[in-house]
Write a protein that holds these residues in place. Structure first.
Motif, PDB file in Angstrom:
ATOM      1  N   VAL A  93      66.398  44.588 -25.855  1.00  0.00           N
ATOM      2  CA  VAL A  93      66.585  46.038 -25.968  1.00  0.00           C
ATOM      3  C   VAL A  93      65.440  46.706 -26.734  1.00  0.00           C
ATOM      4  CG1 VAL A  93      69.114  45.884 -25.888  1.00  0.00           C
ATOM      5  CG2 VAL A  93      67.956  45.761 -28.108  1.00  0.00           C
ATOM      6  N   SER A  94      65.271  47.997 -26.498  1.00  0.00           N
ATOM      7  CA  SER A  94      64.389  48.842 -27.312  1.00  0.00           C
ATOM      8  C   SER A  94      65.253  49.921 -27.934  1.00  0.00           C
ATOM      9  CB  SER A  94      63.297  49.472 -26.455  1.00  0.00           C
ATOM     10  OG  SER A  94      62.379  48.474 -26.070  1.00  0.00           O
ATOM     11  N   ILE A  95      64.803  50.409 -29.090  1.00  0.00           N
ATOM     12  CA  ILE A  95      65.680  51.285 -29.862  1.00  0.00           C
ATOM     13  C   ILE A  95      65.292  52.764 -29.740  1.00  0.00           C
ATOM     14  CG2 ILE A  95      66.527  51.796 -32.203  1.00  0.00           C
ATOM     15  CD1 ILE A  95      67.427  49.043 -30.800  1.00  0.00           C
ATOM     16  N   GLU A  96      66.298  53.590 -29.448  1.00  0.00           N
ATOM     17  CA  GLU A  96      66.180  55.043 -29.577  1.00  0.00           C
ATOM     18  C   GLU A  96      66.569  55.335 -31.027  1.00  0.00           C
ATOM     19  OE1 GLU A  96      65.366  58.137 -28.013  1.00  0.00           O
ATOM     20  OE2 GLU A  96      65.832  58.562 -30.097  1.00  0.00           O
ATOM     21  N   CYS A  97      65.612  55.887 -31.798  1.00  0.00           N
ATOM     22  CA  CYS A  97      65.843  55.988 -33.248  1.00  0.00           C
ATOM     23  C   CYS A  97      66.686  57.195 -33.658  1.00  0.00           C
ATOM     24  CB  CYS A  97      64.520  55.979 -34.001  1.00  0.00           C
ATOM     25  SG  CYS A  97      63.508  57.441 -33.720  1.00  0.00           S
ATOM     26  N   HIS A  98      66.939  58.116 -32.732  1.00  0.00           N
ATOM     27  CA  HIS A  98      67.794  59.254 -33.083  1.00  0.00           C
ATOM     28  C   HIS A  98      69.254  58.831 -32.970  1.00  0.00           C
ATOM     29  CE1 HIS A  98      64.859  62.847 -32.898  1.00  0.00           C
ATOM     30  NE2 HIS A  98      64.174  61.742 -33.017  1.00  0.00           N
ATOM     31  N   LEU A  99      69.904  58.688 -34.116  1.00  0.00           N
ATOM     32  CA  LEU A  99      71.310  58.267 -34.137  1.00  0.00           C
ATOM     33  C   LEU A  99      72.164  59.523 -34.011  1.00  0.00           C
ATOM     34  CD1 LEU A  99      71.002  55.822 -37.176  1.00  0.00           C
ATOM     35  CD2 LEU A  99      70.748  55.271 -34.739  1.00  0.00           C
ATOM     36  N   ALA A 100      73.011  59.566 -32.986  1.00  0.00           N
ATOM     37  CA  ALA A 100      73.767  60.796 -32.689  1.00  0.00           C
ATOM     38  C   ALA A 100      75.261  60.564 -32.890  1.00  0.00           C
ATOM     39  CB  ALA A 100      73.489  61.215 -31.243  1.00  0.00           C
ATOM     40  N   ALA A 137      75.328  50.419 -30.685  1.00  0.00           N
ATOM     41  CA  ALA A 137      75.028  49.864 -29.362  1.00  0.00           C
ATOM     42  C   ALA A 137      74.430  50.934 -28.454  1.00  0.00           C
ATOM     43  CB  ALA A 137      76.295  49.280 -28.742  1.00  0.00           C
ATOM     44  N   ALA A 138      74.894  52.184 -28.599  1.00  0.00           N
ATOM     45  CA  ALA A 138      74.396  53.270 -27.739  1.00  0.00           C
ATOM     46  C   ALA A 138      72.902  53.486 -27.907  1.00  0.00           C
ATOM     47  CB  ALA A 138      75.136  54.569 -28.065  1.00  0.00           C
ATOM     48  N   ASN A 139      72.341  53.101 -29.064  1.00  0.00           N
ATOM     49  CA  ASN A 139      70.910  53.300 -29.316  1.00  0.00           C
ATOM     50  C   ASN A 139      70.055  52.111 -28.896  1.00  0.00           C
ATOM     51  OD1 ASN A 139      72.355  55.237 -31.221  1.00  0.00           O
ATOM     52  ND2 ASN A 139      70.233  55.929 -31.298  1.00  0.00           N
ATOM     53  N   ALA A 140      70.716  51.058 -28.408  1.00  0.00           N
ATOM     54  CA  ALA A 140      69.981  49.858 -27.982  1.00  0.00           C
ATOM     55  C   ALA A 140      69.842  49.916 -26.473  1.00  0.00           C
ATOM     56  CB  ALA A 140      70.729  48.605 -28.418  1.00  0.00           C
ATOM     57  N   ARG A 141      68.695  50.379 -26.028  1.00  0.00           N
ATOM     58  CA  ARG A 141      68.458  50.630 -24.610  1.00  0.00           C
ATOM     59  C   ARG A 141      68.008  49.327 -23.934  1.00  0.00           C
ATOM     60  NH1 ARG A 141      68.734  54.921 -20.642  1.00  0.00           N
ATOM     61  NH2 ARG A 141      67.302  54.157 -19.084  1.00  0.00           N
ATOM     62  N   LEU A 142      68.745  48.926 -22.910  1.00  0.00           N
ATOM     63  CA  LEU A 142      68.422  47.674 -22.202  1.00  0.00           C
ATOM     64  C   LEU A 142      67.074  47.785 -21.502  1.00  0.00           C
ATOM     65  CD1 LEU A 142      71.753  46.658 -20.463  1.00  0.00           C
ATOM     66  CD2 LEU A 142      70.363  45.234 -21.982  1.00  0.00           C
ATOM     67  N   MET A 299      67.977  61.957 -24.265  1.00  0.00           N
ATOM     68  CA  MET A 299      68.831  60.773 -24.093  1.00  0.00           C
ATOM     69  C   MET A 299      69.801  61.066 -22.948  1.00  0.00           C
ATOM     70  SD  MET A 299      69.097  60.745 -28.147  1.00  0.00           S
ATOM     71  CE  MET A 299      70.358  59.605 -28.619  1.00  0.00           C
ATOM     72  N   TRP A 300      69.492  60.562 -21.722  1.00  0.00           N
ATOM     73  CA  TRP A 300      68.570  59.459 -21.514  1.00  0.00           C
ATOM     74  C   TRP A 300      67.534  59.770 -20.427  1.00  0.00           C
ATOM     75  CZ3 TRP A 300      68.788  56.214 -25.370  1.00  0.00           C
ATOM     76  CH2 TRP A 300      69.978  56.139 -26.110  1.00  0.00           C
ATOM     77  N   GLN A 301      67.367  61.031 -20.082  1.00  0.00           N
ATOM     78  CA  GLN A 301      66.428  61.359 -18.992  1.00  0.00           C
ATOM     79  C   GLN A 301      65.016  60.853 -19.275  1.00  0.00           C
ATOM     80  OE1 GLN A 301      68.654  63.480 -20.334  1.00  0.00           O
ATOM     81  NE2 GLN A 301      68.985  65.263 -19.034  1.00  0.00           N
TER      82      GLN A 301
END
Ligand SMILES: NC(=O)c1ccc[n+]([C@@H]2O[C@H](COP(=O)([O-])OP(=O)(O)OC[C@H]3O[C@@H](n4cnc5c(N)ncnc54)[C@H](O)[C@@H]3O)[C@@H](O)[C@H]2O)c1
Ligand SMILES: [Zn+2]
Ligand SMILES: [Zn+2]
Length: 350
Positions: A93-100, A137-142, A299-301
């Protein structure tokens, strides 16, 4: 999958001063409900990390001492918290760092990147300058198989570039990229891959980056010795570019961008300014510019567009990533970034 240790060393902001980082022992976090535990593959250094390193006003106001920083990262999931069904152990996974929060008005309307209750991984809470981290988990992009492991950590800044560029037209359009830091360089590469008609790139005096922009496909590269506005107008039949993107955080570049965008054109601003810049607002009005501030990645376009581009294999990530160091060499990586004769600097953990 090797066993997860109970403790680890991590680069931690421990002292309220420039540098102020030590390699400190931490307990390896246990994933809470909705979270995953990731074994770090690589983490790249962001301009934000330089602010935290130098402990400027922004760093002092945002980062609690004792935080493991680092937010541009990728790795393999090694454990899963309660209730997570979207991921499995072994996922890369790669991380989206904006936690929403995923519940506020902004999140519900599709703008989770500016969530009203948001926080940033690796800034407000522990991040990835360490061998393990937890994240929702939502921030861990496959990552699809089409993305090479070495490229996976740079999707945060690459996504910044794509989000900014796609705030206006790119294909068959004239595009200006102002500021050739790592994100501006990614933008030059993406503009070419997306079929821009003409790419004009500007920096102040960073020759390494200006040469790289040329190599990446910029048609015209301008610097402090050029009359940037006049050159852009002259390269566009006197009208200005369709789409100007500001990646420098320098007021003169923003002024140039406003004055060299065509009537009815687009100006997308990602740069962050040390103090509020004075800009020619009347030019924005009379030119009928579409001006947009850009923050993070949609997220996530943005991620979808990025993964399509990466899958097509036409991006030159390896030209923008100029240095790959072992993660123990964090201090050397920061020094490289401060000196500026580099594109993106990535720390390897494996
Ligand atoms: N909004 C967001 O979500 C977000 C996210 C990440 C970074 N940023 C901001 O985006 C910007 C780019 O970050 P980065 O790390 O890629 O780059 P950087 O800040 O490392 O580099 C900026 C570049 O701009 C150049 N520059 C300086 N003055 C200039 C001028 N007058 N004209 C043209 N270029 C000039 C510098 O020489 C340098 O190469 C920064 O301002 C950063 O703070 C914003
Ligand atoms: Zn970043
Ligand atoms: Zn929200």
């Amino acid at each position: 999958m090797s066993e997860v240790p109970s403790t680890m060393m991590g680069w931690t902001k421990v002292r309220p001063e420039p540098d102020g980082f030590d390699l400190v022992e931490h307990v390896v976090p246990v994933p809470q409900a909705g979270e995953v535990l990731v074994k770090t593959h690589s983490t790249s250094i962001c301009g934000t990390d330089l602010h935290i390193w130098s402990w400027d006003e922004w760093g002092r106001s945002e980062v609690p001492l004792g935080t493991i920083t680092g937010h541009e990262t990728s790795g393999h999931i090694v454990a899963i918290g309660e209730g997570v069904s979207s991921h499995t152990v072994g996922d890369f996974v790669s991380i989206e760092c904006h936690l929403a929060c995923w519940e506020c008005e902004r999140c519900r309307e599709g703008n989770a990147h500016v969530c009203e209750n948001g926080a940033i991984f690796g800034v407000h809470r522990n991040g990835a300058f360490a061998p393990y981290f937890t994240v929702p988990a939502a921030n861990a992009r496959l990552n699809p198989d089409t993305i090479s492991a070495g490229d996976a950590s740079i999707q945060d800044p690459l996504g910044n570039a794509i989000h900014t560029l796609t705030g206006g037209p790119v294909k068959d359009s004239t595009v200006a990229i102002h500021g050739l830091g790592p994100i501006g360089l990614f933008a030059v590469d993406v503009a070419r891959a997306m079929g821009a008609k003409k790419i004009i790139a500007t920096d102040w005096d960073n020759q390494t980056r200006m040469d790289l922009a040329k190599e990446l496909g910029a048609d015209l590269v301008l610097g402090k010795d050029d009359d940037v506005v006049a050159e852009i107008l002259s390269a566009t039949g006197g009208v200005g570019v369709d789409n100007s993107c500001e990646f420098s955080g320098a007021a003169p570049a923003l002024n140039n961008a406003i004055k060299s965008t065509r009537n009815g054109g687009w100006l997308n601003i990602l740069g962050v300014y040390g103090s509020d810049p004075v800009v020619p607002v009347n030019d924005i009005v009379f030119r009928y510019l579409h001006v947009k501030g850009i923050n993070g990645r949609k997220m996530w376009q943005t991620w979808d567009t990025m993964q399509e581009l990466l899958a097509e294999g036409d991006l030159n990530i390896d030209k923008v990533v100029t240095h790959r160091l072992h993660w123990h060499d964090f201090q050397a990586a920061i020094a490289l970034m401060q000196e500026g004769n580099c594109g993106k600097v990535v720390l390897n953990f494996e």
